[in-house]
Design a protein around this motif. Structure first.
Motif, short mmCIF file in Angstrom:
data_model
loop_
_atom_site.label_atom_id
_atom_site.label_comp_id
_atom_site.label_asym_id
_atom_site.label_seq_id
_atom_site.Cartn_x
_atom_site.Cartn_y
_atom_site.Cartn_z
N PHE A 75 0.84 -1.19 0.00
CA PHE A 75 0.00 0.00 0.00
C PHE A 75 0.88 1.25 0.00
CE2 PHE A 75 0.31 -1.16 4.58
CZ PHE A 75 0.94 -0.02 5.08
N THR A 76 0.29 2.33 -0.45
CA THR A 76 0.90 3.66 -0.36
C THR A 76 -0.22 4.62 -0.01
OG1 THR A 76 2.53 3.14 -2.06
CG2 THR A 76 2.20 5.46 -1.55
N ILE A 77 -0.03 5.38 1.06
CA ILE A 77 -1.05 6.34 1.49
C ILE A 77 -0.46 7.73 1.56
CG2 ILE A 77 -2.60 7.05 3.36
CD1 ILE A 77 -2.93 4.16 4.12
N ILE A 78 -1.13 8.65 0.91
CA ILE A 78 -0.80 10.06 1.02
C ILE A 78 -1.80 10.66 2.00
CG2 ILE A 78 -0.61 12.26 -0.20
CD1 ILE A 78 -0.10 10.53 -2.75
N GLY A 79 -1.31 11.08 3.15
CA GLY A 79 -2.21 11.54 4.20
C GLY A 79 -2.44 13.03 4.24
N ARG A 80 -1.60 13.78 3.50
CA ARG A 80 -1.76 15.23 3.50
C ARG A 80 -1.34 15.78 2.14
NH1 ARG A 80 1.15 18.67 8.13
NH2 ARG A 80 0.21 16.99 9.38
N GLU A 81 -2.11 16.73 1.66
CA GLU A 81 -1.85 17.31 0.35
C GLU A 81 -0.83 18.44 0.45
OE1 GLU A 81 -5.78 18.57 -0.40
OE2 GLU A 81 -6.58 16.56 -0.71
N GLY A 82 -0.20 18.73 -0.67
CA GLY A 82 0.66 19.90 -0.76
C GLY A 82 2.06 19.76 -0.21
N LEU A 83 2.45 18.54 0.14
CA LEU A 83 3.79 18.31 0.69
C LEU A 83 4.67 17.45 -0.22
CD1 LEU A 83 2.95 17.63 4.46
CD2 LEU A 83 3.94 19.72 3.49
N GLY A 84 4.11 16.98 -1.32
CA GLY A 84 4.86 16.10 -2.20
C GLY A 84 5.08 14.72 -1.60
N VAL A 85 4.13 14.27 -0.79
CA VAL A 85 4.29 13.00 -0.08
C VAL A 85 4.39 11.81 -1.04
CG1 VAL A 85 3.22 11.41 1.57
CG2 VAL A 85 3.13 13.86 1.98
N GLY A 86 3.56 11.80 -2.08
CA GLY A 86 3.55 10.69 -3.01
C GLY A 86 4.91 10.50 -3.69
N ARG A 87 5.46 11.58 -4.20
CA ARG A 87 6.78 11.52 -4.84
C ARG A 87 7.86 11.12 -3.84
NH1 ARG A 87 9.62 13.15 -9.24
NH2 ARG A 87 11.70 14.03 -8.93
N PHE A 88 7.78 11.67 -2.64
CA PHE A 88 8.75 11.36 -1.59
C PHE A 88 8.77 9.86 -1.31
CE2 PHE A 88 9.64 10.63 2.93
CZ PHE A 88 10.86 11.26 3.09
N LEU A 89 7.59 9.27 -1.12
CA LEU A 89 7.50 7.84 -0.83
C LEU A 89 7.97 7.00 -2.01
CD1 LEU A 89 4.05 7.66 1.01
CD2 LEU A 89 6.30 7.40 2.05
N ALA A 90 7.54 7.36 -3.22
CA ALA A 90 7.90 6.58 -4.40
C ALA A 90 9.41 6.58 -4.63
CB ALA A 90 7.17 7.12 -5.63
N GLN A 91 10.03 7.73 -4.47
CA GLN A 91 11.48 7.84 -4.70
C GLN A 91 12.27 7.04 -3.67
OE1 GLN A 91 12.18 12.12 -4.86
NE2 GLN A 91 12.51 11.97 -7.07
N HIS A 92 11.92 7.18 -2.40
CA HIS A 92 12.64 6.47 -1.35
C HIS A 92 12.41 4.97 -1.43
CE1 HIS A 92 13.33 10.45 0.34
NE2 HIS A 92 14.19 9.91 1.16
N ARG A 93 11.20 4.56 -1.77
CA ARG A 93 10.91 3.13 -1.92
C ARG A 93 11.75 2.53 -3.05
NH1 ARG A 93 5.16 2.86 -2.75
NH2 ARG A 93 5.61 3.44 -4.90
N LEU A 94 11.79 3.22 -4.20
CA LEU A 94 12.53 2.69 -5.34
C LEU A 94 14.03 2.61 -5.03
CD1 LEU A 94 12.45 1.65 -8.21
CD2 LEU A 94 12.61 4.01 -9.03
N LYS A 95 14.57 3.62 -4.37
CA LYS A 95 15.99 3.59 -4.00
C LYS A 95 16.28 2.41 -3.08
CE LYS A 95 16.91 8.57 -4.40
NZ LYS A 95 17.21 9.82 -3.63
N ASP A 96 15.41 2.17 -2.13
CA ASP A 96 15.57 1.07 -1.19
C ASP A 96 15.53 -0.27 -1.92
OD1 ASP A 96 15.85 -0.17 1.34
OD2 ASP A 96 13.67 -0.36 1.54
N LEU A 97 14.56 -0.42 -2.84
CA LEU A 97 14.42 -1.68 -3.58
C LEU A 97 15.58 -1.89 -4.55
CD1 LEU A 97 10.59 -1.60 -4.25
CD2 LEU A 97 11.83 -3.32 -2.92
N GLN A 98 16.05 -0.82 -5.16
CA GLN A 98 17.20 -0.95 -6.05
C GLN A 98 18.43 -1.41 -5.29
OE1 GLN A 98 17.15 2.99 -7.77
NE2 GLN A 98 16.13 2.29 -9.64
#
Length: 222
Positions: A75-98
């Motif tokens: 799952f991925t949850i964005i709990g607040r708008e206007g902070l770039g949370v979605g991009r933040f999570l996606a980038q860190h997740r991909l770096k971790d998986l790589q």
């Protein structure tokens, strides 16, 4: 913003994470609080929170399967708008998986995810606009996810043996030109992923058996 891993139900951040889960997803998609103890302690299951000024503003759970060199975004949850949370999570997740794939001597083959079909699902998702299924589906399409070409159901996480529909199983290939993946990979992944749920619906069992009888599954646009 901090990318903080949670490995215990005793972590104060986990209460906020579970509250987000309960606010956003339907009950059949959410594991009961106390049942999270073992998953959080499992080194193969990675639960992270996006923490802004001490508050959890987003969260993601995923896992890496070294033998198949694929991942699954639970799952991925964005709990607040206007902070770039979605991009933040996606980038860190991909770096971790790589990094996990590199430690395994490989480049990540791809990542599975269950994605709501907005034309079949009626749920408010906590009233959080970025979690609207129309928005999420478009964002995930931009990230490179493609729909696996078969009718999909999954067992309810309430453990009642009910089949949950209204989602597509998708895959984000590392090679964007990939047009299909082996059906045996999909069947094997689903069998292992849902092994924790003892009570499986007949619709799910039949779906997996049909996959075992196929050679490949096409990757279609979302």
């Amino acid at each position: 913003m901090e990318y903080s891993r949670i490995t215990s139900v005793a972590d104060p951040l986990f209460r906020q994470v579970h509250n987000l889960l309960s606010e956003v997803f339907p009950p059949e998609e959410v594991l009961e609080y106390s049942l999270w103890k073992e998953p959080l302690e499992d080194p193969g299951i990675r639960v992270f929170a996006a923490v802004h000024e001490g508050s959890v503003v987003g969260t993601t759970e995923y896992r890496y399967y070294s033998d198949w060199n694929v991942a699954m975004t639970d799952f991925t949850i964005i709990g607040r708008e206007g902070l770039g949370v979605g991009r933040f999570l996606a980038q860190h997740r991909l770096k971790d998986l790589q990094k996990l794939a590199a430690d395994n001597g490989k480049e990540l083959f791809g990542m599975f995810a269950e994605i709501y079909d907005p034309y079949r699902v009626e749920h408010a998702f906590g009233g959080i606009k970025p979690m609207d299924p129309f928005v999420r589906r478009e964002v995930l399409s931009h990230l490179g996810y493609k729909r696996l070409d078969f009718p999909y159901v999954h067992p309810s996480w309430q453990g009642d043996g009910e089949a949950v529909a209204g989602l597509d199983l998708c895959f984000m290939p590392g090679d964007e030109n990939l047009e299909q993946i082996e059906a045996a990979l999909v069947a094997g992944f689903l069998t292992r992923y849902y092994a924790v749920l003892a009570d499986k619906p007949e619709a799910w069992t039949s779906m997996v058996e049909q996959l075992k009888g196929r050679d490949a599954v096409s990757l279609l646009p979302l």
